[in-house]
Scaffold this active site. Structure first.
Site, PDB file in Angstrom:
ATOM      1  N   TYR A 236      -6.027   1.240  -5.578  1.00 50.17           N
ATOM      2  CA  TYR A 236      -7.064   1.855  -4.740  1.00 50.17           C
ATOM      3  C   TYR A 236      -7.484   3.205  -5.301  1.00 50.17           C
ATOM      4  O   TYR A 236      -7.317   4.238  -4.671  1.00 50.17           O
ATOM      5  CB  TYR A 236      -6.564   1.986  -3.300  1.00 50.17           C
ATOM      6  CG  TYR A 236      -5.881   0.739  -2.815  1.00 50.17           C
ATOM      7  CD1 TYR A 236      -6.554  -0.480  -2.799  1.00 50.17           C
ATOM      8  CD2 TYR A 236      -4.558   0.760  -2.404  1.00 50.17           C
ATOM      9  CE1 TYR A 236      -5.921  -1.641  -2.368  1.00 50.17           C
ATOM     10  CE2 TYR A 236      -3.927  -0.392  -1.966  1.00 50.17           C
ATOM     11  CZ  TYR A 236      -4.613  -1.581  -1.960  1.00 50.17           C
ATOM     12  OH  TYR A 236      -3.996  -2.724  -1.539  1.00 50.17           O
TER      13      TYR A 236
ATOM     14  N   HIS B 172      -7.847  11.165  -1.135  1.00 54.07           N
ATOM     15  CA  HIS B 172      -8.467  12.306  -1.813  1.00 54.07           C
ATOM     16  C   HIS B 172      -9.775  11.811  -2.408  1.00 54.07           C
ATOM     17  O   HIS B 172      -9.861  10.669  -2.879  1.00 54.07           O
ATOM     18  CB  HIS B 172      -7.597  12.835  -2.957  1.00 54.07           C
ATOM     19  CG  HIS B 172      -6.288  13.383  -2.520  1.00 54.07           C
ATOM     20  ND1 HIS B 172      -6.162  14.566  -1.818  1.00 54.07           N
ATOM     21  CD2 HIS B 172      -5.026  12.920  -2.690  1.00 54.07           C
ATOM     22  CE1 HIS B 172      -4.886  14.800  -1.579  1.00 54.07           C
ATOM     23  NE2 HIS B 172      -4.178  13.811  -2.096  1.00 54.07           N
TER      24      HIS B 172
END
Length: 171
Positions: A146, A60
């Protein structure tokens, strides 16, 4: 099927980009390749990363384009292409994919949403950062490596304990 995209020069957009195999972990297994692909495209076609999270099979992002530019589709095409070209060819290919010279790593399309206002912006930025907890990958948002969440904490946007501890999450 014809998809209608909303192109706004200088716009801010939320994206979801998925691997074709939703049981794959290629994105985290090859995180350095993904990062280099993004860096390469960002250098040639600038954009700002407002929020970003990488999960095993999808990512995303909230991105803002330069004032005179609306071409996010080409940016995603190039990021996906560079990522795929850097991977060893291990996925099974159908005859049609072989004939077309295609790899079957990414879903062909991506989800895009044009950010409308500040409330919409923060809703999507928070969604990006919360997503690893939603998918039971971490008990605390800060534990996801991440994610742009770490930079947002450094800049004072979030507290490291934002969203607290997850309940009944499998790790």
């Amino acid at each position: 099927m014809r998809y209608r995209r909303n192109y706004v020069a200088g716009g801010t957009y939320f994206f979801t980009v998925n691997l074709l195999n939703r049981n794959s972990a290629l994105l985290v297994e090859h995180i350095d390749v993904l990062r280099e692909s993004v860096r390469w495209v960002k250098h040639r076609q600038p954009f700002d990363i407002n929020a970003w999270v990488v999960l095993p099979d999808h990512l995303h992002a909230v991105l803002t384009l330069p004032d005179d530019d609306h071409d996010y589709s080409n940016r995603w095409r190039e990021i996906k292409k560079r990522f795929v070209k850097s991977l060893p060819k291990t996925e099974p290919l159908t005859g049609a994919h072989k004939r077309k010279g295609e790899r079957v790593i990414w879903q062909r399309r991506f989800w895009e949403h044009t950010i409308r206002d500040e409330r919409d912006y923060w809703h999507h930025v928070n969604y990006v950062h919360f997503n690893p907890m939603k998918h039971s990958l971490v008990n605390r948002i800060i534990d996801r490596p991440y994610s742009s969440f770490h930079k947002a904490v450094e800049r004072g946007i979030y507290q490291p304990s934002w969203c607290g501890e997850g309940l009944n999450l499998k790790l």
